[in-house]
Design an enzyme around this catalytic site. Structure first.
Site, mmCIF file in Angstrom:
data_model
loop_
_atom_site.group_PDB
_atom_site.id
_atom_site.type_symbol
_atom_site.label_atom_id
_atom_site.label_comp_id
_atom_site.label_asym_id
_atom_site.label_seq_id
_atom_site.Cartn_x
_atom_site.Cartn_y
_atom_site.Cartn_z
ATOM 1 N N TYR A 112 42.842 50.661 54.899
ATOM 2 C CA TYR A 112 44.309 50.496 55.125
ATOM 3 C C TYR A 112 44.197 51.131 56.001
ATOM 4 O O TYR A 112 44.201 52.504 56.367
ATOM 5 C CB TYR A 112 44.966 50.611 54.437
ATOM 6 C CG TYR A 112 46.659 50.916 55.209
ATOM 7 C CD1 TYR A 112 47.505 50.157 54.466
ATOM 8 C CD2 TYR A 112 47.208 51.653 55.409
ATOM 9 C CE1 TYR A 112 48.233 49.788 55.329
ATOM 10 C CE2 TYR A 112 48.325 51.957 55.863
ATOM 11 C CZ TYR A 112 48.759 50.220 55.806
ATOM 12 O OH TYR A 112 50.570 50.465 56.611
ATOM 13 N N GLN A 175 53.328 46.355 51.184
ATOM 14 C CA GLN A 175 52.617 44.758 50.954
ATOM 15 C C GLN A 175 51.284 44.243 51.160
ATOM 16 O O GLN A 175 50.764 43.091 50.765
ATOM 17 C CB GLN A 175 53.886 43.665 51.560
ATOM 18 C CG GLN A 175 54.105 43.866 53.418
ATOM 19 C CD GLN A 175 54.943 45.278 53.866
ATOM 20 O OE1 GLN A 175 55.071 45.762 52.509
ATOM 21 N NE2 GLN A 175 55.152 45.442 54.958
ATOM 22 N N ASN A 198 50.900 56.134 54.728
ATOM 23 C CA ASN A 198 52.854 57.069 54.521
ATOM 24 C C ASN A 198 52.823 56.755 52.636
ATOM 25 O O ASN A 198 51.770 56.625 52.063
ATOM 26 C CB ASN A 198 53.270 56.554 55.180
ATOM 27 C CG ASN A 198 53.876 54.753 54.687
ATOM 28 O OD1 ASN A 198 53.655 54.428 53.962
ATOM 29 N ND2 ASN A 198 54.308 53.719 55.686
ATOM 30 N N THR A 221 47.793 67.022 55.432
ATOM 31 C CA THR A 221 46.084 67.943 56.455
ATOM 32 C C THR A 221 46.221 68.791 56.169
ATOM 33 O O THR A 221 47.556 69.244 56.456
ATOM 34 C CB THR A 221 45.537 66.552 57.730
ATOM 35 O OG1 THR A 221 44.350 67.345 57.948
ATOM 36 C CG2 THR A 221 46.736 67.163 58.679
ATOM 37 N N GLU A 311 41.452 70.751 52.516
ATOM 38 C CA GLU A 311 40.915 69.811 53.120
ATOM 39 C C GLU A 311 39.459 70.835 54.187
ATOM 40 O O GLU A 311 38.156 69.763 54.157
ATOM 41 C CB GLU A 311 40.986 69.501 53.917
ATOM 42 C CG GLU A 311 41.418 67.686 54.506
ATOM 43 C CD GLU A 311 41.861 66.912 55.593
ATOM 44 O OE1 GLU A 311 43.035 67.994 55.768
ATOM 45 O OE2 GLU A 311 41.692 66.668 55.886
ATOM 46 N N HIS A 312 39.805 71.459 55.241
ATOM 47 C CA HIS A 312 38.971 71.753 56.186
ATOM 48 C C HIS A 312 38.857 73.177 55.980
ATOM 49 O O HIS A 312 40.156 73.934 56.451
ATOM 50 C CB HIS A 312 38.922 71.245 57.855
ATOM 51 C CG HIS A 312 39.098 69.773 57.806
ATOM 52 N ND1 HIS A 312 41.117 69.322 57.987
ATOM 53 C CD2 HIS A 312 38.862 68.877 57.808
ATOM 54 C CE1 HIS A 312 41.063 68.098 57.906
ATOM 55 N NE2 HIS A 312 39.970 67.393 58.024
ATOM 56 N N ASP A 345 37.058 65.972 62.924
ATOM 57 C CA ASP A 345 37.977 64.866 63.208
ATOM 58 C C ASP A 345 36.990 63.186 64.059
ATOM 59 O O ASP A 345 37.875 62.216 63.304
ATOM 60 C CB ASP A 345 39.407 64.868 63.937
ATOM 61 C CG ASP A 345 40.241 66.036 63.330
ATOM 62 O OD1 ASP A 345 39.487 65.683 62.044
ATOM 63 O OD2 ASP A 345 40.779 66.295 63.595
ATOM 64 N N GLU A 399 32.635 56.961 11.736
ATOM 65 C CA GLU A 399 33.722 56.642 12.203
ATOM 66 C C GLU A 399 33.713 55.419 11.965
ATOM 67 O O GLU A 399 34.965 55.691 12.552
ATOM 68 C CB GLU A 399 32.897 56.424 13.773
ATOM 69 C CG GLU A 399 32.268 57.407 14.676
ATOM 70 C CD GLU A 399 32.185 57.306 15.871
ATOM 71 O OE1 GLU A 399 32.508 55.891 16.304
ATOM 72 O OE2 GLU A 399 32.384 58.277 16.604
ATOM 73 N N HIS A 404 29.362 48.554 12.664
ATOM 74 C CA HIS A 404 28.591 48.505 13.482
ATOM 75 C C HIS A 404 27.374 49.246 13.135
ATOM 76 O O HIS A 404 26.053 48.793 13.329
ATOM 77 C CB HIS A 404 29.026 50.037 15.004
ATOM 78 C CG HIS A 404 29.879 49.753 15.783
ATOM 79 N ND1 HIS A 404 31.025 48.916 15.553
ATOM 80 C CD2 HIS A 404 29.796 50.373 17.066
ATOM 81 C CE1 HIS A 404 31.086 48.938 16.623
ATOM 82 N NE2 HIS A 404 30.409 49.412 17.599
#
Lengths: 418, 418
Positions: A112, A175, A198, A221, A311-312, A345, A399, A404
């Site tokens: 995206y 969408q 967004n 950011t 983040e940075h 960046d 168990e 098993h």
């Protein structure tokens, strides 16, 4: 957009509910729902949302030479960086047979790329190149139409061409995420969706998580700069402003034990901001989300930064390498005043898609591992299989899983009663 | 539980809405809300939900010797396997400075261990040991009270002791996930939550994703067995039954080109099922979710399996290694009839927490990488910083980010007009 959706639905919906409805409609009705929602929300629709493949190369050729070269240099640095990331299957022969983990690229990935006020070609490079390096076979990119024309900006398409994107769909919002996650008659579903967006895109990614993989939920950011008296105030100020201009929620934070530096940076920020075009954004992000914190010493600055998990993180101090090992949480560490965050960046090498909102506590920058899967491999030798079988039967009976235990008993000379 | 929640809320809620409300209450009111919800849903509450640390070792010492040894063998194999997983920081000096990625363990992890009809010590080992190998500093385990007593089963606590779990809280459901994600007065929040659970736990994990990391959304378990005429029908049948007994939604699927084998397995399944205790579960999972598919050849079986992307894939064919490289999607590949899936559930080595519901298309088994983060490292040399700065300024101006461009201009001898 929130108000528009509420009016369209004819009743008040939370954004998450609106997104859920869009996802459900696209899932059920495919392209028809996609056309309706794209028309309603982006004012655009088409028989096919896919651009002809030659559109990418054509856009590249329309770009100014400077910009073309800049994209190519950035792409080659991003590729070189990610090719170094160790990414190999491993096999051990001394664990009682042949055991290991096979690395397999994800087959098909969707990216995206937001529309918004300005096109972001860097996001195309930063998302698609690590995928290509990982060996992803099909990369499909979705990006909303521009307001002026149905086509995405040339610079987006050119970046897609350089990054090796296979398909571009002119689609945005929830969408677009729905189309990637569920597929439609004309858009094959993907296995994983990456890239920022967004609120609606982020909510849609959260809701389709599990149906497809996602890279994370991107928030605003952030940059933390830790600086001492050796820092140049003008440069620090410029770096804070670069961070703050992203959007009104961006955070630009200086941690310094130096009152002198703090004062000088404050003045330089005010001075430099006057001549910048995005002053309205700066006014909000600087006042609401940013600031200068005077710390007792650098040690305390590091402690604060680790708790914030930015983040940075930019270390502009006399001996930056001394502090690198003390950094526990950050998306990226930028060492020294010459490795400022703006370089990250665009073209330093690592992907600029980094964990925000404190998620560096548990998440990593986008990287080649995000585009592969491991498959565990188990081929035991007969003796080990016998031993492991007995142990497994014991645990299975503890168990309450008798079938098993019996599968193990069948192959064993000795039975564990549990 | 769904009905109980609806009655408690006094209005019909979807499970997702009920979970959202529980999360919000625990987030706002901490321990008080936790006590209320635990009392209402699990019939149990306490001043502190944490068990005294010595409870773990005491439980271990109460176990029968056989079971203790089985847990220890399983733990040591799981640890040995995960210690082999390559997990190293990397640094490159030839990309124009010092660039790379640092590996940092996640600091604090929460593990959910379901209660249910039988305690699952294997899940404790399979989740906690990879975390410990990764270097996680604090491992907190939550598990609901048993119906008969407030304490978890000894075998769970013993497994926690062996796996190096630091804290155990007797808490289940969405309220346990809320406590881990947000923290309370008595339970420090974690950075990541892993482990399987019921619908409410899974919904809660989905809703807190982003606040904390999660390992994935576990669904019903699946096994695909690809077999040819060389397979022993009794063994294949036992393996299908072991898979099918997990729960009514478990899927056990045989893909084979051999009508003879298909017929013999069908008969063996019916015969073996008669003497198994969990016949009611088997009746549902075998009829509703499982089956035998006759394929044209092994090639087609592989193609079908790749499209299904099973959690477990067992190759019981003449030359299994020939087919391993053709497997594109699976959580684990079990090679040959001696490496049956039950061994993977307990003690073969790899974590048994594997991607379900087709998520092997994009996800991996739980592994050491799930418990670390990468931090990208950027320290450019002056010449490269200058070059990258010019490129960054060009791209920043194409994106309309003038403050970014100026941060680069300040350090450059040459300015890019964009």
């Amino acid at each position: 957009m929130r108000e528009r959706i509420q009016v369209l639905f004819g009743e008040p919906l939370t954004p998450a509910q609106a997104v859920a409805r869009i996802l459900a409609e696209v899932r059920e009705r495919g392209d028809a729902a996609l056309r309706q929602w794209s028309q309603r929300l982006d004012g655009w629709s088409a028989e096919s949302f896919r651009l002809p493949p030659e559109a990418l190369q054509n856009a590249f050729e329309r770009l100014p030479v400077d910009l073309r070269q800049a994209l190519q240099v950035a792409a080659s640095r991003i590729e070189a960086f990610h090719r170094r990331q160790p990414l190999t299957s491993w096999i051990a022969q001394d664990l009682g047979g042949t055991l290991g983990q096979l690395v397999r690229p994800i087959r098909r990935v969707g990216i995206y790329v937001p529309g918004g006020s300005a096109p972001l070609p860097s996001t195309v490079l930063m998302s698609a190149i690590p995928a290509r390096v990982a060996g992803v076979r099909e990369i499909a990119l979705v990006t909303p139409p521009q307001r002026e024309s149905a086509l995405p900006a040339d610079v987006i398409l050119a970046a897609a061409a350089i990054a090796g994107v296979d398909e571009v769909y002119v689609l945005g919002g929830a969408q677009a995420i729905a189309a990637l996650a569920y597929g439609t008659e004309t858009i094959p579903r993907v296995d994983k969706i990456v890239g920022p967006g967004n609120l609606f895109v982020t909510l849609a990614k959260q809701q389709v998580y599990g149906v497809v993989g996602i890279d994370g939920l991107a928030g605003p950011t952030e940059t933390v700069i830790i600086a001492d008296d050796t820092a140049r105030p003008e440069w620090v100020a410029a770096d804070l402003l670069a961070q703050a201009e992203h959007d009104v929620l961006a955070a630009a934070i200086l941690l310094t034990p130096s009152p002198t530096l703090a004062h000088q940076v404050q003045q330089a920020v005010a001075r430099q901001a006057e001549t910048l075009p995005r002053r309205e954004i700066l006014a909000l992000s600087l006042v609401e989300r940013s600031g200068i914190v005077l710390t007792r010493d650098l040690e305390e600055a590091i402690t604060l930064s680790n708790a914030y998990a930015p983040e940075h993180l930019n270390l502009v101090v006399a001996d930056p390498w001394r502090w690198v090992e003390k950094i526990e949480s950050a998306g990226g560490i930028f060492v020294g005043e010459r490795s400022y965050e703006v370089l990250g960046d665009y073209a330093a090498g690592p992907s600029h898609v980094m964990p925000t909102g404190g998620s560096a506590r548990f998440a990593s920058p986008l990287n080649v591992w995000d585009f592969v899967r491991l498959i565990s491999l188990v081929a035991l030798d007969p003796q080990t299989a016998e031993e492991v079988g007995r142990v497994s039967a014991c645990l299975a009976r503890a168990e309450g899983l008798e079938a098993h235990a019996r599968a193990a008993d069948l192959r064993s000379s000795e039975v564990c009663a549990g």
